[in-house]
Scaffold this motif. Structure first.
Motif: not given
Length: 580
Positions: A480-505
Motif C-alpha cells: 500500500l502507498w499513500a499519495v498526499r497531494n494531487a492535481p487540483d482538478l482531481l482532488t474534488k473527484r470521487e475517482d481521484c485514486a483511480a485517476a492517480l493510478l492512471e497517471l502512474s502508468l
C-alpha cells in the motif's frame, strides 16, 4: 539588386562558399528556374528529356542583351552582387555566378534571350570555358530560353553514380513544387519528352498552391495568416562580420499556411516546411518549433501540414553557408521561434474572419424555431451570456472571437450553438477537455490530499512515475502507498485514486496533463443548463487550440448557412417547378 553581368572581384570570390552546385538533372532545373525568377518571370515552362539528359527552361522575364549573354557563362560572373558588402544584403535567389559556368563544363549550353525594348533576340552557344562559340540573331518573344544538353556526357562514371531516371524525375517535380510554394504568383508548365507532365496555376498566396500539390487537401482545409512583426535590432558580430553598426530595419513578415488539424494531417512530418526570403531552407530549429506549437492538436502519430515563410531583412541572413543555399545562418533565431509559435497559435484560433460570411443569419434562426415545434426540446432565446462574463471578456482585451450562442443540447452530448454564419454541433466532453488541458498547462497546481489517496500493488516504476510528476508518495503498509497531494482538478473527484493510478502508468508531464483533463471533463450524458452550455462555449472559444482536443479529435461540426441552403434547395423556384 541587379547590375549588368560582370565577373566578381577576386576578394569577393574568396568569400563565397565553394562547392559544385550541379549534381543532377534536378540541380540543373533548380539553378535555371532561380535565374528565371530573379529576372522577374511570372510564367515558366520547363521541359525535360531524361533519356537525352537534356533540360530546357523558358521564361517571360526581363531577358538579357548581347553583352550580358556573352559574359553570362564565364567564371563567377553575375548581375546580383558586386562587392563583399553585398553578401550581407542578398535579395536574389542566386548570387555566386557559378551555375552557368559549371554547366558549360558538364554539358552543352545554349541561351536565347531578348530584352523587352529590343526588337531582336540573340542565340549564343558556349564552349567548355564559358566563352561564346557561336552568336546568331534570332526571333524570340521577350524573355529567355536556356537549353542544357548531354549533361555529364564527358563524365560517364558520373552518370552511372546517379539515381535512376524515375528518382531523378521525382526530384525534379519536388524541386519545382518547393520553389512554387515560395512564389505563388508564378504559373508553371512542365513537360516530359514533349508531353505535358504537370502544371501549377498562379495564386495570390501559398494557400492556393498547396492543394495543387497535395491533391487530397482542399483550400478550405488550410488557414492562411500573414503577420507583420517588428524586426530586432542587430549589428556586426562574429557571425555576421559584414553588417554595419546597429541600425533599425523595416518590419518583417511571417506568412503561415497551416492545415487545420481537425481536417487534415500527415503520417510523417514531411510537410513541415520553412522558407526564408522566397527560398525553402532546412531549419531543424524552426521545424521543431512548428511541431511543438501544434502538439496535442493532431491525432496520435499524426503530424501537421504547415508552410512557414519568413520575409525578413537580408542583413539577418547568411546565405553563404551551403553550396545549394539549402541551409542558412539566421540571426536572432530564438526571436523568430517565439514569433512563429505566436503566429501558429493565432492561426489555430477560431475567429469570424475564418468563417464564411452570411448576410442572412435569420434563416438559421427560423429553421431552429420550426425544429423546436416538432422536436423534443424547447429553449428560451432570451438567455444571453451574463453581464459578468461579458465584462470579463471585455477586460481581457480578447477581440475577434467567434460569437456562439447556446440554443440546445442533443442527447445530453452535443451542444447546438448558433453563430452569424450558421450553426455548430459541439461535443461537450472534448470541448471541456480542451479547456481543462490548457488550464492545466498554464497552472499545473498540486494541492494536499486530505485524507491521502491509498493505492495498492504499485510497481517500482509506477512509484517512480508519480514522484517524477511531483506527487508525494510513501509506503503505507503491505503493498500500500499513500499519495498526499494531487492535481487540483482531481482532488474534488470521487475517482481521484483511480485517476492517480492512471497517471502512474507512464508518460511525461504533458501526457499526465492530458489524462487529468480527460478524467476531469464533464461526461457525455450529463445534462447541462443553457447557462452552463454558454459558459462552456465561451471558455472553449478562448482556448489557444480550439479545433481539436488534446488527443486530436475534432471538437465541433460546422453547419454553415450556405450548406443548409443547398441541402434544403432554397434556390429552387417552387412556382415554376409546379407549373404555376
Amino acid at each position: 539588386m541587379s547590375f549588368g553581368i560582370r565577373a566578381l572581384p577576386k576578394e569577393v570570390v574568396n568569400l563565397i562558399a565553394a562547392g559544385e552546385v550541379i549534381d543532377s538533372l534536378a540541380a540543373v532545373v533548380r539553378e535555371l528556374v532561380e535565374n528565371a525568377l530573379d529576372a522577374g518571370a511570372t510564367r515558366i515552362a520547363v521541359s525535360v528529356w531524361s533519356e537525352q539528359w537534356r533540360v530546357r527552361v523558358a521564361d517571360n522575364g526581363m531577358g538579357m542583351d548581347l553583352g550580358d549573354l556573352q559574359q553570362a557563362a564565364t567564371a563567377h560572373s553575375t548581375s546580383k552582387i558586386r562587392t563583399s558588402d553585398d553578401l550581407w544584403k542578398i535579395t536574389s535567389l542566386g548570387f555566386r555566378g557559378e551555375a552557368l559556368h559549371s554547366l558549360v563544363a558538364l554539358a552543352d549550353l545554349e541561351i536565347l534571350s531578348r530584352q523587352t525594348p529590343n526588337l531582336e533576340g540573340w542565340r549564343v552557344r558556349y564552349n567548355s570555358e564559358g566563352e561564346p562559340a557561336q552568336v546568331d540573331a534570332c526571333a524570340i518573344a521577350p524573355g529567355t530560353v536556356v537549353t542544357v544538353s548531354n549533361l555529364f556526357g564527358n563524365w560517364p562514371v558520373r552518370r552511372k553514380g546517379l539515381p535512376s531516371v524515375a528518382q531523378q524525375l521525382k526530384a525534379i517535380q519536388t524541386t519545382i513544387q518547393q520553389i512554387a510554394l515560395c512564389h505563388p504568383r508564378v504559373t508553371w508548365q512542365v513537360q516530359q519528352n514533349e508531353r505535358p507532365w504537370f502544371s501549377l496555376s498562379a495564386g495570390i498566396t501559398t494557400q492556393h498552391i498547396l492543394p495543387q500539390i497535395l491533391r487530397q487537401v482542399r483550400q478550405t482545409d488550410l488557414q492562411y495568416l500573414c503577420v507583420e512583426i517588428p524586426t530586432p535590432e542587430t549589428g556586426g558580430g562574429e557571425d555576421f562580420p559584414g553588417q554595419n553598426p546597429v541600425s533599425k530595419i523595416p518590419n518583417s513578415l511571417i506568412q503561415i499556411v497551416l492545415g487545420l488539424p481537425d481536417r487534415c494531417h500527415r503520417r510523417r512530418p514531411d510537410w513541415v516546411k520553412v522558407a526564408t526570403n522566397r527560398r525553402l531552407v532546412r531549419s531543424p530549429e524552426l521545424e521543431q518549433t512548428i511541431l511543438a506549437a501544434t502538439s496535442r492538436t493532431c491525432p496520435r502519430d499524426r503530424y501537421p501540414i504547415c508552410f512557414l515563410h519568413l520575409q525578413i531583412c537580408p542583413s539577418l541572413i547568411d546565405w553563404n553557408r551551403h553550396p545549394a543555399k539549402a541551409e542558412i545562418y539566421l540571426h536572432s533565431l530564438s526571436y523568430w521561434q517565439e514569433q512563429a509559435s505566436r503566429a501558429i497559435e493565432q492561426a489555430l484560433r477560431i475567429s469570424p474572419t475564418q468563417a464564411s460570411e452570411a448576410n442572412q443569419s435569420q434563416r438559421v434562426t427560423t429553421l431552429l424555431k420550426v425544429s423546436e415545434e416538432k422536436a423534443g426540446y424547447n429553449v428560451s432565446r432570451s438567455i444571453q451570456p451574463t453581464s459578468e462574463e461579458a465584462e470579463k471578456t471585455q477586460k481581457s482585451g480578447e477581440i475577434g472571437l467567434i460569437e456562439l450562442r447556446a440554443v440546445a443540447q442533443v442527447h445530453n452530448m452535443y451542444i447546438v450553438a448558433e453563430h452569424p454564419t450558421g450553426m455548430w454541433l459541439v461535443e461537450q466532453h472534448i470541448a471541456h477537455e480542451r479547456v481543462l488541458y490548457e488550464q492545466l498547462c498554464d497552472r499545473w497546481q498540486l494541492v494536499p490530499l486530505e485524507p491521502p489517496a491509498i493505492l495498492s500493488h504499485l510497481t517500482p516504476a509506477q512509484v517512480e512515475q508519480l514522484q517524477r510528476l511531483g506527487l508525494e508518495i510513501e509506503p503505507f503498509g503491505e503493498q500500500l502507498w499513500a499519495v498526499r497531494n494531487a492535481p487540483d482538478l482531481l482532488t474534488k473527484r470521487e475517482d481521484c485514486a483511480a485517476a492517480l493510478l492512471e497517471l502512474s502508468l507512464g508518460g511525461d508531464l504533458q501526457t499526465a496533463q492530458v489524462a487529468t483533463a480527460c478524467r476531469s471533463a464533464i461526461r457525455n450524458g450529463t445534462p447541462l443548463s443553457l447557462h452552463q452550455m454558454q459558459t462552456l462555449l465561451d471558455q472553449w472559444t478562448r482556448t489557444r487550440h480550439p479545433r481539436t482536443c488534446p488527443h486530436g479529435r475534432p471538437i465541433y461540426l460546422a453547419l454553415e448557412e450556405s450548406s443548409l441552403a443547398r441541402f434544403f434547395r432554397r434556390h429552387w423556384v417552387i412556382g415554376k417547378s409546379h407549373g404555376i
